[in-house]
Design a protein around this motif. Structure first.
Motif, short mmCIF file in Angstrom:
data_model
loop_
_atom_site.label_atom_id
_atom_site.label_comp_id
_atom_site.label_asym_id
_atom_site.label_seq_id
_atom_site.Cartn_x
_atom_site.Cartn_y
_atom_site.Cartn_z
N MET A 83 41.69 124.13 -4.85
CA MET A 83 41.05 123.04 -4.25
C MET A 83 40.77 123.16 -2.84
O MET A 83 39.88 123.34 -2.12
N ARG A 84 41.63 124.59 -1.58
CA ARG A 84 41.38 125.30 -0.93
C ARG A 84 40.08 126.13 -0.84
O ARG A 84 39.28 126.76 -0.53
N SER A 85 39.37 126.50 -2.18
CA SER A 85 38.59 127.45 -2.73
C SER A 85 37.59 126.81 -2.93
O SER A 85 36.52 126.99 -2.22
N VAL A 86 37.31 125.21 -3.19
CA VAL A 86 36.52 124.62 -3.74
C VAL A 86 36.50 123.37 -2.01
O VAL A 86 35.42 122.55 -1.71
N GLY A 87 36.64 123.59 -0.32
CA GLY A 87 36.63 123.12 0.55
C GLY A 87 37.52 122.08 0.73
O GLY A 87 37.21 121.96 1.56
N VAL A 88 38.70 121.95 0.07
CA VAL A 88 40.07 121.17 0.53
C VAL A 88 40.57 121.10 1.55
O VAL A 88 41.31 122.01 1.15
N PRO A 89 40.20 121.43 3.44
CA PRO A 89 41.62 120.96 3.81
C PRO A 89 42.89 120.95 3.28
O PRO A 89 42.85 120.32 3.34
N VAL A 90 43.38 121.38 4.51
CA VAL A 90 44.90 121.49 4.81
C VAL A 90 45.31 119.03 4.93
O VAL A 90 46.17 119.04 3.40
N ALA A 91 44.50 119.28 5.22
CA ALA A 91 45.18 117.44 6.00
C ALA A 91 44.70 116.60 4.54
O ALA A 91 45.71 115.58 3.92
N GLY A 92 43.93 117.54 4.03
CA GLY A 92 43.21 117.15 2.59
C GLY A 92 44.03 116.54 1.82
O GLY A 92 44.23 115.82 0.71
N LEU A 93 44.83 117.77 1.81
CA LEU A 93 45.85 118.03 0.02
C LEU A 93 46.60 116.64 0.59
O LEU A 93 47.46 116.30 -0.22
N GLY A 94 47.75 116.94 1.38
CA GLY A 94 47.72 115.31 1.59
C GLY A 94 47.72 114.03 1.82
O GLY A 94 48.28 113.53 0.30
N LEU A 95 46.60 113.65 1.47
CA LEU A 95 46.15 112.96 1.05
C LEU A 95 45.82 113.04 -0.51
O LEU A 95 45.64 111.65 -1.01
N LEU A 96 45.07 113.80 -0.90
CA LEU A 96 45.00 113.65 -2.84
C LEU A 96 46.23 113.46 -2.78
O LEU A 96 46.40 113.13 -4.37
N TYR A 97 47.44 114.32 -2.65
CA TYR A 97 48.98 113.75 -3.20
C TYR A 97 49.22 112.54 -3.39
O TYR A 97 49.89 112.04 -4.09
N ALA A 98 49.05 111.27 -2.15
CA ALA A 98 49.29 111.01 -1.86
C ALA A 98 48.30 109.66 -3.09
O ALA A 98 49.31 109.53 -4.04
N GLY A 99 47.20 109.70 -3.38
CA GLY A 99 46.39 109.50 -4.39
C GLY A 99 46.69 109.62 -6.08
O GLY A 99 46.63 109.02 -6.19
N PHE A 100 47.15 111.16 -5.78
CA PHE A 100 48.35 111.25 -6.86
C PHE A 100 49.18 110.61 -7.71
O PHE A 100 49.41 110.19 -8.41
N LYS A 101 49.77 109.92 -6.71
CA LYS A 101 51.41 109.51 -6.62
C LYS A 101 51.13 107.60 -7.23
O LYS A 101 51.46 107.85 -7.81
N LEU A 102 49.48 107.56 -6.38
CA LEU A 102 49.05 106.22 -6.21
C LEU A 102 48.87 106.11 -7.89
O LEU A 102 48.75 104.99 -9.25
#
Length: 412
Positions: free
Chosen positions: A253-272
């Protein structure tokens, strides 16, 4: 009872790993570990789970449910603090080995405690409702924790782990406000009736204990059935792909430009998404049937993983799909195996299948790290998913892994 159930919800929420999971891999990278070393320490966790599953289960039976849960939470606190201190491959491998101990102490024990407590009160029918709500509370807290990870990690990269240590620590005093149940080693408790253990064991254990030789005999007999042997091989292929995805998805994900803050948002979305898909599993199973659900893995994984090799941004939708597929197919696969084994030995076979899949995943993590380092995590994950889909498709045509119970009698 209402107050007791709320305390149980609170304790279950303390088991969340939501603070550390979204940054666990990039944190190890920041400490100087390469992808081969990260694959090694993640494999250490899975191999350690296999090693500790039986010993911790035995200790849990001897000490009692509440004591086993307390040990699991105490070790979790130490593990999360250890993450903040570890700076080498050996250090992280040690932490992950201890994390496996904590995990196996807690696996199933919370649900077993709840069932036994409800059984003493003649309220077993409430188990699904209470357990389901507890799982929802856990997922909600995990999602909220994931949203805060970016800020915590930006302030200090060790803060997410210390926050998870604090959360696990809060659960300990709550745990000791819960009553004991009458599992072995739990001591005298006036609220517990002797019949509860028999009632509690009906769904989770074999009708009678079996020895080591009998375990080996049961596994050999049941796994020799084509309908079980080949579905385990089929599941192991996708377990391999999903496991390496989980390990190397953060660098990808970092290699395609997802920032650290974006990782948290994505993992919250994964849970949902996981929570929503879990609620739809029954409807999908009814519509497609067991064969349809399990075969769905072949085209879905092949197309999704192949797509982000061409368009890297499609990695993120593929990661959502991966979680949805796991949520749907895992219970369907478990039901399929359950339907094809005898009551005596059922838990043994399910444990054997779980251990086989875990060993396959651990091996893939250890071997995959070096390949991911050489070709890059994005290309590695894409190639792995496509290769697994092709192999699984060939297996599906060649041996028909999903078969009717009537057409696959138990060997004599």
């Amino acid at each position: 009872m209402v107050s007791l159930v709320r305390r149980y919800y609170f304790y279950r929420a303390s088991l969340s790993s939501g603070f550390y999971i979204p940054v666990s891999v990039i944190y190890m990278e920041s400490r100087g570990l390469g992808l081969p070393e990260i694959g090694l320490v993640q494999g250490t966790f899975l191999f350690s789970m296999v090693v500790w599953e039986l010993p911790t289960g035995y200790l849990g039976d001897r000490l009692g449910r509440r004591a086993a849960l307390a040990l699991g939470s105490a070790v979790t606190v130490a593990v999360m603090a250890g993450f903040a201190l570890a700076e080498s491959t050996l250090g992280f491998a040690t932490v992950y080995g201890l994390w496996a101990v904590a995990w196996t102490f807690k696996t199933g024990a919370a649900d077993a405690w709840l069932y036994e407590l409800l059984a003493t009160r003649g309220e077993e029918e409430e188990f699904s409702r209470i357990s389901g709500r507890a799982d929802s509370v856990l997922r909600l807290l995990s999602g909220g924790a994931a949203l805060s990870v970016g800020l915590l990690y930006t302030v200090d990269s060790s803060l997410p782990f210390l926050a998870n240590a604090a959360l696990a620590g809060i659960g300990l005093p709550v745990l000791f406000t819960l009553p004991r149940t009458n599992g072995a080693g739990s001591g005298d408790d006036a609220a517990v009736k002797d019949a509860a253990v028999e009632d509690a064991a009906v769904d989770d254990a074999d009708p009678s204990p079996i020895g080591v030789r009998e375990v080996a005999r049961v596994l050999r007999r049941e796994l020799s059935r084509p309908s079980i042997r080949w579905v385990v091989a089929y599941a192991a292929l996708f377990n391999l792909a999903f496991s390496v995805t989980r390990v190397f998805e953060q660098p990808a994900m970092r290699s395609v430009g997802v920032p650290v803050a974006g990782l948290g948002l994505l993992y919250a979305g994964f849970k949902l998404v996981s929570a929503i898909v879990s609620s739809l599993t029954g409807a999908v199973h009814d519509r497609l049937g067991t064969r349809g659900v399990l075969f769905l893995l072949v085209p879905a994984v092949g197309v999704a993983y192949g797509a982000f090799a061409v368009v890297p941004a499609l990695l993120v939708p593929a990661l959502f799909l991966r979680r949805g597929l796991q949520r749907i197919t895992r219970p369907v696969r478990t039901e399929y195996v359950n339907d094809r084994v005898e009551d005596v030995g059922r838990a043994t076979v399910l444990s054997g299948v779980s251990m086989a899949l875990t060993l396959a995943s651990g091996t893939a993590n250890v071997l995959g790290g070096r390949v991911a380092e050489a070709v890059g995590p994005l290309r590695f994950l894409s190639a792995t998913g496509v290769a697994v889909s092709l192999a699984a498709g060939i297996l599906w045509i060649a041996v028909r892994p999903v078969r009717s119970a009537a057409g696959d009698p138990a060997p004599s």
